[in-house]
Write an enzyme that holds these catalytic residues in place. Structure first.
Site, PDB file in Angstrom:
ATOM      1  N   THR A   8     -29.443 -18.957 110.217  1.00 26.47           N
ATOM      2  CA  THR A   8     -28.803 -17.786 109.621  1.00 26.47           C
ATOM      3  C   THR A   8     -29.850 -16.943 108.903  1.00 26.47           C
ATOM      4  OG1 THR A   8     -28.346 -18.914 107.523  1.00 26.47           O
ATOM      5  CG2 THR A   8     -26.707 -19.146 109.280  1.00 26.47           C
ATOM      6  N   GLU A  64     -22.916 -18.794 112.779  1.00 29.76           N
ATOM      7  CA  GLU A  64     -22.111 -20.007 112.858  1.00 29.76           C
ATOM      8  C   GLU A  64     -21.049 -19.943 113.960  1.00 29.76           C
ATOM      9  OE1 GLU A  64     -23.193 -19.526 108.428  1.00 29.76           O
ATOM     10  OE2 GLU A  64     -22.905 -18.282 110.199  1.00 29.76           O
ATOM     11  N   LYS A  81     -15.036  -6.085  91.209  1.00 33.82           N
ATOM     12  CA  LYS A  81     -13.843  -6.382  90.415  1.00 33.82           C
ATOM     13  C   LYS A  81     -13.888  -5.532  89.158  1.00 33.82           C
ATOM     14  CE  LYS A  81     -10.752 -10.127  89.182  1.00 33.82           C
ATOM     15  NZ  LYS A  81     -10.534 -11.583  89.142  1.00 33.82           N
ATOM     16  N   TRP A  97      -9.547  -5.464  92.565  1.00 33.28           N
ATOM     17  CA  TRP A  97     -10.625  -5.479  93.547  1.00 33.28           C
ATOM     18  C   TRP A  97     -10.825  -4.104  94.168  1.00 33.28           C
ATOM     19  CZ3 TRP A  97     -13.695  -9.414  93.221  1.00 33.28           C
ATOM     20  CH2 TRP A  97     -13.211 -10.680  92.898  1.00 33.28           C
TER      21      TRP A  97
END
Length: 543
Positions: free
Chosen positions: A182, A325, A436, A441
């Site tokens: 990754t 992944e 936030k 949010w």
């Protein structure tokens, strides 16, 4: 009772045989400093078999890791076939990472042999003393002179010239074929093992009509590097289809790529949004998109306005979502049958979502407490995935990722979003990138897309900055392509989002940092600008 049907394993060798049998007329084009090279699938298959036969002379045994340090080229493609069919494990190193990251990955993967393109030997020479586990180097010629430190290396062409052309022994489909890492934007890179079976099934999915829909008549141009999740698996899908394939080499400037698109009659191209934004900035009249009919785009969200502009040029832009992944495909935008009669604007808007799950992949939305949420388009949670090419564990992680990133066989992606009743995935943000503010949010992705819909904005990134009253506030970093001021952009946002979402600060910058795979690098942006932006925010960002 056990069935005896279908006993042939799903393997890279099977895909290579298919390519050689069905693709004798397809052109495989690779660009290096020496110019454009051309092969056919049967020719590539022969060279891959010779490579497989030659690997034992380097001391490579089944299961050993073989590193590559190369860009998109025909010889690199040969390694993507020759190494796995020999029973060894291909480990493509990301040439764009920092030197210490490359050295760490090579050591963690236990690379025993590394194949390096001649043009990249100066880069690898910088860290060669640290690669103590590598026993042999092979220089892949590309029209440039290798660094003197690699005078002791084996020449790639000499290596395979003396090897026999013979079909290697078949490997078990569950054995490792490729080890990809990754990007490591949140810590050390993580190793993900692709088996022969998972690579083959993922490649097959690329031929599905409701996926990449690769056909024999296509000519593919993957701009995503081979070292990044096997270039989204497209070279393997091309082999199964017998399609043409164009590998752009080191020069992936918009002008160079557009020449390839036109001259090689590319029909399907793939790459990250930052590249297609750069192409679009050349203007519709700057070059001819020729036979190009589809762009597969992923890595970060695509602004709707960009999708509309390419549509006006006769090119369909499909947004995909996934990660290393997931090999990496998880979803893709396709207009579903019952939505085909919707107005054009609504159909195009579907391509601004992350699409619906690729056949074979299952997605679900999960609340922080583990509750599985309904696909109602309004219940946000972490997106989790599972499927035949989705990993269930990392390769020897140096932290607790195998405990924290997986739940009951599902991969916890770290992406927050919803899935609507039609199955379309709508990402709100990465969990670490959400803002936030006052307990509510704010989606940085939505703000970035709205900013990039403005004609004067080329690129935009929104990050959170600390605030003494609201906890966090959004701040925007903007790269412009025309004259515009901050208040104009704030007014543009106020016409589209709630007023409390509008960033308090809009900072104009020359460019935005990107990761080694071309994605916007918010971790780096926060390190560079967060303190400055906090100081510019009303109340100074002081607690």
């Amino acid at each position: 009772m056990r069935s005896t049907m279908g006993s042939m394993p799903l393997s890279v060798a099977m895909m290579l045989r298919r390519a050689a049998a069905t693709g004798p007329h397809a052109r495989l084009v690779g660009v290096t400093a020496a110019g454009r090279g051309v092969q056919t699938w049967p020719q590539l298959a022969e060279r891959a078999r010779r490579l497989a036969a030659a690997l034992p002379t380097l001391g490579v045994a089944p299961g050993d890791r073989v590193g590559t340090f190369a860009c998109n080229s025909l010889r690199h493609l040969e390694l993507f076939y020759g190494v796995p069919i020999a029973g060894a494990v291909l480990q493509p190193l990301n040439v764009r990472l920092f030197a210490d990251q490359i050295a760490w990955i090579a050591a963690h993967a236990e690379d025993r042999v590394v194949f390096v393109e001649a043009a990249l030997t100066p880069r690898l020479a910088e860290i060669r003393p640290e690669l103590t586990g590598v026993r042999r180097y092979v220089v892949v010629p590309d029209g440039t002179e290798p660094h003197p430190d690699f005078a002791d290396a084996v020449d790639y062409e000499e290596l395979i010239a003396g090897a026999p052309d013979e079909e290697p022994a078949e490997v078990d489909e569950w054995t490792a074929a490729c080890l990809c890492y990754t990007g490591g934007t949140t810590g050390r890179p993580k190793g993900v093992v692709y088996s022969h079976r998972s690579l083959t099934l993922h490649a097959m999915s690329g031929l599905f009509a409701d996926s990449f829909a690769i056909r024999e008549s296509d000519v593919l141009l993957p701009l995503t590097p081979l070292f990044h999740a096997t270039s989204w698996g497209m070279p393997y899908s091309a082999a199964l289809a017998g399609a043409g394939l164009v590998l752009a080499g080191m020069d992936t400037s918009p002008q160079a790529v557009l020449r390839l698109v036109r001259e090689e009659r590319v029909t399907v191209a793939a790459g990250v949004p930052t590249f297609w934004l750069a192409v679009d900035q050349l203007g519709p009249g700057a070059d001819d998109l020729g036979t190009l009919r589809r762009i597969l785009c992923g890595g970060s969200a695509i602004p709707l306005e960009l999708i509309q502009r390419y549509h006006r040029r006769g090119v369909e832009m499909q947004q995909g979502w996934g990660m290393t992944e997931m090999s990496p495909s998880g979803s893709l935008t396709v207009v579903r049958g019952h939505l085909a009669d919707r107005p054009e604007a609504e159909r195009l808007a579907l391509h601004a979502t992350q699409g619906f799950a690729t056949p074979g992949v299952e997605l679900r939305v999960v609340a922080p407490d583990g509750e599985v949420l309904p696909h109602d388009g309004v219940s946000p949670g972490e997106i989790e995935a599972r499927g035949p090419w989705v990993t269930e564990a990392y390769h020897r992680p140096d932290d607790d990722a195998n405990e924290t990133r997986f739940r009951d066989g599902w991969l916890r992606t770290g992406d927050v979003g919803t899935i609507d009743p039609d199955g379309y995935l709508h990402l709100i943000d990465r969990d670490k990138d959400l803002v936030k503010s006052g307990g509510e949010w704010i989606s940085s992705i939505d703000l970035e897309n709205h900013l990039m819909d403005h004609d004067a904005v080329a690129q935009a990134m929104v990050i959170a900055v600390p605030h003494p009253v609201w906890g966090e506030r959004p701040a925007a970093l903007v790269v412009t392509c025309a004259e515009v001021d901050a208040e104009t952009l704030r007014a543009h946002l106020r016409s589209r989002v709630a007023s409390w979402w509008v960033p308090d600060v809009v900072e104009f910058v020359a460019d935005l940092p990107t990761t080694a795979t071309g994605k916007f690098d918010k971790k780096r942006a926060r390190a560079l600008w967060q303190d400055r932006l906090a100081a510019l925010t009303p109340n100074g960002g002081k607690s």
